[in-house]
Design a protein around this motif. Structure first.
Motif, PDB file in Angstrom:
ATOM      1  N   THR A   1      41.974  43.288  49.529  1.00 33.48           N
ATOM      2  CA  THR A   1      43.424  43.435  49.128  1.00 33.48           C
ATOM      3  C   THR A   1      43.681  43.552  47.737  1.00 33.48           C
ATOM      4  OG1 THR A   1      43.141  40.889  48.924  1.00 33.48           O
ATOM      5  CG2 THR A   1      43.609  41.517  50.959  1.00 33.48           C
ATOM      6  N   TYR A   2      42.726  43.181  46.987  1.00 32.48           N
ATOM      7  CA  TYR A   2      42.831  43.552  45.462  1.00 32.48           C
ATOM      8  C   TYR A   2      44.040  42.618  44.935  1.00 32.48           C
ATOM      9  CZ  TYR A   2      39.458  47.277  46.501  1.00 32.48           C
ATOM     10  OH  TYR A   2      38.403  47.870  46.840  1.00 32.48           O
ATOM     11  N   LYS A   3      44.190  41.613  45.437  1.00 29.64           N
ATOM     12  CA  LYS A   3      44.969  40.618  44.852  1.00 29.64           C
ATOM     13  C   LYS A   3      44.558  39.593  44.128  1.00 29.64           C
ATOM     14  CE  LYS A   3      47.627  38.624  48.063  1.00 29.64           C
ATOM     15  NZ  LYS A   3      47.998  37.934  49.139  1.00 29.64           N
ATOM     16  N   TYR A   4      45.011  39.210  42.779  1.00 28.75           N
ATOM     17  CA  TYR A   4      44.680  38.363  41.957  1.00 28.75           C
ATOM     18  C   TYR A   4      45.381  36.890  42.291  1.00 28.75           C
ATOM     19  CZ  TYR A   4      42.472  41.787  38.971  1.00 28.75           C
ATOM     20  OH  TYR A   4      41.357  42.853  38.329  1.00 28.75           O
TER      21      TYR A   4
ATOM     22  N   TYR B   1      45.371  27.923  29.493  1.00 26.75           N
ATOM     23  CA  TYR B   1      44.203  28.760  29.727  1.00 26.75           C
ATOM     24  C   TYR B   1      44.275  28.623  31.369  1.00 26.75           C
ATOM     25  CZ  TYR B   1      42.007  28.133  25.525  1.00 26.75           C
ATOM     26  OH  TYR B   1      41.687  28.321  24.059  1.00 26.75           O
ATOM     27  N   PHE B   2      44.360  29.960  31.916  1.00 24.02           N
ATOM     28  CA  PHE B   2      44.446  30.157  33.428  1.00 24.02           C
ATOM     29  C   PHE B   2      42.927  30.692  33.997  1.00 24.02           C
ATOM     30  CE2 PHE B   2      49.127  29.925  34.039  1.00 24.02           C
ATOM     31  CZ  PHE B   2      49.298  30.355  32.742  1.00 24.02           C
ATOM     32  N   CYS B   3      42.552  30.191  34.972  1.00 21.27           N
ATOM     33  CA  CYS B   3      41.587  30.589  35.754  1.00 21.27           C
ATOM     34  C   CYS B   3      42.221  31.522  36.831  1.00 21.27           C
ATOM     35  CB  CYS B   3      40.641  29.750  36.359  1.00 21.27           C
ATOM     36  SG  CYS B   3      41.247  28.617  37.560  1.00 21.27           S
ATOM     37  N   ALA B   4      41.315  32.554  37.289  1.00 22.32           N
ATOM     38  CA  ALA B   4      42.039  33.589  38.412  1.00 22.32           C
ATOM     39  C   ALA B   4      40.775  34.047  39.321  1.00 22.32           C
ATOM     40  CB  ALA B   4      42.737  34.634  37.615  1.00 22.32           C
ATOM     41  N   GLU B   5      40.998  34.360  40.276  1.00 24.52           N
ATOM     42  CA  GLU B   5      40.070  34.936  41.081  1.00 24.52           C
ATOM     43  C   GLU B   5      40.435  36.157  41.982  1.00 24.52           C
ATOM     44  OE1 GLU B   5      39.626  34.834  44.651  1.00 24.52           O
ATOM     45  OE2 GLU B   5      41.473  33.510  45.166  1.00 24.52           O
ATOM     46  N   THR B   6      39.711  37.156  42.307  1.00 23.54           N
ATOM     47  CA  THR B   6      39.751  38.101  43.171  1.00 23.54           C
ATOM     48  C   THR B   6      38.760  38.235  43.846  1.00 23.54           C
ATOM     49  OG1 THR B   6      40.816  40.247  43.257  1.00 23.54           O
ATOM     50  CG2 THR B   6      39.384  40.134  41.786  1.00 23.54           C
ATOM     51  N   SER B   7      38.954  39.078  45.142  1.00 23.56           N
ATOM     52  CA  SER B   7      37.935  39.153  46.190  1.00 23.56           C
ATOM     53  C   SER B   7      37.628  40.672  46.291  1.00 23.56           C
ATOM     54  CB  SER B   7      38.149  38.278  47.355  1.00 23.56           C
ATOM     55  OG  SER B   7      39.154  38.996  48.163  1.00 23.56           O
ATOM     56  N   SER B   8      36.782  40.802  47.075  1.00 26.62           N
ATOM     57  CA  SER B   8      36.357  42.298  47.724  1.00 26.62           C
ATOM     58  C   SER B   8      36.624  42.311  48.906  1.00 26.62           C
ATOM     59  CB  SER B   8      34.901  42.604  47.233  1.00 26.62           C
ATOM     60  OG  SER B   8      33.866  41.315  48.123  1.00 26.62           O
ATOM     61  N   SER B   9      37.442  41.571  49.440  1.00 26.79           N
ATOM     62  CA  SER B   9      38.113  41.540  50.962  1.00 26.79           C
ATOM     63  C   SER B   9      39.046  42.930  51.084  1.00 26.79           C
ATOM     64  CB  SER B   9      38.716  40.515  51.307  1.00 26.79           C
ATOM     65  OG  SER B   9      39.887  40.087  50.573  1.00 26.79           O
TER      66      SER B   9
END
Lengths: 112, 114
Positions: A97-100, A87-95
């Motif tokens: 860059t659209y990187k995961y 199980y992986f958690c992941a985050e992305t931001s609205s800064s």
């Protein structure tokens, strides 16, 4: 840089609840995800949560988010042998860059 | 059937021999991405593309190139592979970058560089 951390292993008995934890460092994280990877397969999205939410429930899955502590958890109720996976958690931001950013993954083993 | 297709699934090569791993999606997705998965390190993003002719570096772009000449394809190019690029590679795509836009993953390409 941004970082997402998880414990590597978790073992539970069939029928018990599993809780998989994740911590992240990016304070601008907007969306947080949980993915499941079965052996020899790609990743499958299980659920996600917005950063302005504290909790999300989806059938056997409950996601809790503590934004102050930057802590995310996934609880699987009535864990079954078919839940054995990474199980992986992941985050992305609205800064912009659209990187995961993915965590290291937690290998869940369900004992019959 | 909606899918992300990577080829090849397995590849063994030697140091310095240029290779390309192809990725194709049939869902008209705008966003595509490449990751590598290594034990204890999870998935790390190599490159991503917001749309045709728009690409950007992820966390570990060194030694890799990508191109997005058409919407459905996003090949990963290793101009001069080295043993530290031995890894499991995944391509993924999503409709755009919104939170509800699920990333669909390919089945993976296991690369060994000798």
């Amino acid at each position: 840089g941004e970082d997402v951390e998880q414990s590597l292993f978790l073992s539970v008995r069939e029928g018990d609840s599993s809780v998989i934890n994740c911590t992240y460092t990016d304070s601008s994280s907007t969306y947080l995800y949980w993915y499941k990877q079965e052996p020899g397969a790609g990743l499958q999205l299980l659920t996600y949560i917005f950063s302005n939410m504290d909790m999300k429930q989806d059938q056997r899955l409950t996601v809790l988010l503590n934004k102050k502590d930057k802590h995310l958890s996934l609880r699987i109720a009535d864990t079954q042998t078919g839940d054995s996976a990474i199980y992986f958690c992941a985050e992305t931001s609205s800064s912009g860059t659209y990187k995961y950013i993915f965590g290291t993954g937690t290998r869940l083993k369900v004992l019959a | 059937e909606a899918q992300v297709t990577q080829n090849p699934r397995y590849l063994i090569t030697v140091t310095g021999k240029k290779l390309t791993v192809t990725c194709s999606q049939n869902m008209n997705h705008e966003y595509m991405s490449w990751y590598r998965q290594d034990p204890g390190l999870g998935l790390r993003q190599i490159y991503y593309s917001m749309n045709v002719e728009v690409t950007d570096k992820g966390d570990v772009p060194e030694g890799y190139k990508v191109s997005r000449k058409e919407k459905r394809n996003f090949p990963l190019i290793l101009e001069s592979p080295s043993p530290n690029q031995t890894s499991l590679y995944f391509c993924a795509s999503s409709l755009s970058t919104g939170s509800e836009d699920i990333q669909y993953f390919g089945a993976g390409t296991r690369l060994s560089v000798l």
